[in-house]
Scaffold this active site. Structure first.
Site, PDB file in Angstrom:
ATOM      1  N   ASP A  37      -0.684 -10.535  -1.569  1.00 28.95           N
ATOM      2  CA  ASP A  37      -0.327 -11.198  -0.309  1.00 28.95           C
ATOM      3  C   ASP A  37      -1.164 -10.558   0.793  1.00 28.95           C
ATOM      4  OD1 ASP A  37       0.882 -12.764   1.574  1.00 28.95           O
ATOM      5  OD2 ASP A  37       2.812 -11.747   1.535  1.00 28.95           O
ATOM      6  N   HIS A  38      -2.431 -10.994   0.871  1.00 30.69           N
ATOM      7  CA  HIS A  38      -3.358 -10.457   1.877  1.00 30.69           C
ATOM      8  C   HIS A  38      -4.107 -11.602   2.546  1.00 30.69           C
ATOM      9  CE1 HIS A  38      -2.849  -6.194   1.200  1.00 30.69           C
ATOM     10  NE2 HIS A  38      -3.021  -6.359  -0.094  1.00 30.69           N
ATOM     11  N   THR A 106       6.132  -2.622   2.177  1.00 30.70           N
ATOM     12  CA  THR A 106       6.180  -2.352   3.612  1.00 30.70           C
ATOM     13  C   THR A 106       4.993  -2.935   4.367  1.00 30.70           C
ATOM     14  OG1 THR A 106       5.012  -0.245   3.323  1.00 30.70           O
ATOM     15  CG2 THR A 106       7.426  -0.192   3.252  1.00 30.70           C
ATOM     16  N   GLY A 107       3.876  -3.199   3.673  1.00 31.92           N
ATOM     17  CA  GLY A 107       2.629  -3.576   4.344  1.00 31.92           C
ATOM     18  C   GLY A 107       1.843  -2.329   4.691  1.00 31.92           C
ATOM     19  N   GLU A 110      -3.820  -2.447   8.025  1.00 28.04           N
ATOM     20  CA  GLU A 110      -3.737  -2.698   9.468  1.00 28.04           C
ATOM     21  C   GLU A 110      -4.789  -3.692   9.940  1.00 28.04           C
ATOM     22  OE1 GLU A 110      -3.348  -0.201  13.673  1.00 28.04           O
ATOM     23  OE2 GLU A 110      -3.822   0.870  11.806  1.00 28.04           O
ATOM     24  N   SER A 177       5.153   5.145  -3.626  1.00 27.93           N
ATOM     25  CA  SER A 177       5.023   6.513  -4.119  1.00 27.93           C
ATOM     26  C   SER A 177       6.074   7.462  -3.585  1.00 27.93           C
ATOM     27  CB  SER A 177       3.628   7.057  -3.763  1.00 27.93           C
ATOM     28  OG  SER A 177       2.612   6.233  -4.316  1.00 27.93           O
ATOM     29  N   GLY A 178       6.962   6.986  -2.728  1.00 27.07           N
ATOM     30  CA  GLY A 178       7.958   7.874  -2.139  1.00 27.07           C
ATOM     31  C   GLY A 178       8.821   8.540  -3.194  1.00 27.07           C
TER      32      GLY A 178
END
Length: 306
Positions: A37-38, A106-107, A110, A177-178
């Site tokens: 989704d870009h 989260t996206g 930028e 990766s959190g």
């Protein structure tokens, strides 16, 4: 083991290209066609003919396929208001007869936000977590009842929470990766956790974090699928591999160290190592959408060995 095709159309693919890949993947027995989704291409290249919207595209593919599952890896929470995203996903689920899956993140890119005038907040995890709560709340509200939400980032008042998706629940995929917050969200909301482009050792560590988070939340860890996505370039021999790597603008020796790449035998061994680390599902990230013979090779000579 489950095998899926994953594409990056923003790099230069129109709808017809994606349709051809989705239909080929379906006929070859892959379980799903997923797309990123870009809205902006990355690296070298002009990205022509330009970006395609993920949910518009998946809605069209829903009507031109019949069995293959369809989804995003992953939809950016910054691109859509959660109430509208709930409608879009539920509608495509109905159009496909219940074949949709939602990868949500989260996206991070930028530059594409700036290019198309989309706000890019400095802190994105909070809105992402609220979107998960809102989406599942809207879809799970019984018909005839109302859904309200009063959060820090979003407020919904007396929503009719319609339309309802065919699937209850819609499968949700979470990656990232959190070490603490992401596993906790995956344990609460996800049917699948994706370790994206990680090493064997890194994926094993992440999978264990998810299992621990599920156990801590009182959820059976076996109910969440562990998956992995990796750039894929495979050849029947070394020459064919190098041709495919170079066709997507990658240096063959470097790419060999980073993805599901190399000769058929090499990739089968790599997949076996990831399987031993806990991966149950693989997304082959194919970048050259015109190379349908690549899909045939993967299906007939790689997947059949696993």
């Amino acid at each position: 083991m489950d095998f899926r095709i994953f594409t990056e159309p923003q790099q230069g693919a129109g709808y017809a290209d994606q349709l051809a890949v989705a239909q080929a993947a379906e006929s070859l027995g892959f379980s799903a066609f997923f797309r990123s989704d870009h809205y902006l291409s990355m690296g070298e290249g002009d990205g022509l003919p330009g970006p395609t919207d993920s949910w518009v595209t998946l809605g069209a593919l829903a009507r031109e396929t019949s069995t293959i599952r369809l989804g995003t890896l992953v939809t950016s929470a910054t691109f859509r208001w959660p109430g509208l995203l709930a409608i879009q996903v539920a509608q495509v689920d109905e159009m496909s007869g219940g074949r949709v899956e939602l990868g949500l993140g989260t996206g991070w890119f930028e530059a594409e936000h700036a290019a198309y005038g989309v706000p890019f907040p400095a802190k994105r995890f909070g809105p992402f977590a609220e979107q998960l709560e809102i989406l599942t709340g809207l879809w799970g509200t019984p018909a005839g009842e109302r859904f309200s939400f009063d959060g820090e980032h979003y407020q919904l008042t007396d929503s009719p929470a319609l339309p309802k998706p065919v699937q209850q629940p819609i499968p949700i995929i979470i990656g990232g990766s959190g070490a603490k917050r992401t596993p906790a969200l995956a344990a609460r909301y996800a049917s699948e956790y994706n370790a994206n482009f990680d090493s064997v050792e890194g994926a094993a560590t992440k999978f264990e974090r998810i299992r621990t988070a599920c156990a801590d939340a009182g959820r059976d860890p076996a109910t969440i699928t562990m998956s992995l996505a990796h750039t894929t370039a495979i050849g029947r021999d070394e020459a064919e591999y190098r041709r495919r790597a170079e066709a997507i603008g990658r240096e063959p020796d470097q790419l060999r160290e980073q993805g599901l790449t190399g000769t058929v035998a090499e990739v089968v061994d790599k997949l076996g190592a990831y399987r031993d680390a806990g991966a149950e599902r693989f997304y082959f990230q194919v970048m050259d959408l015109a190379d349908l013979d690549h899909l045939d090779l993967i299906a007939r000579e790689v997947v059949t060995q696993l």
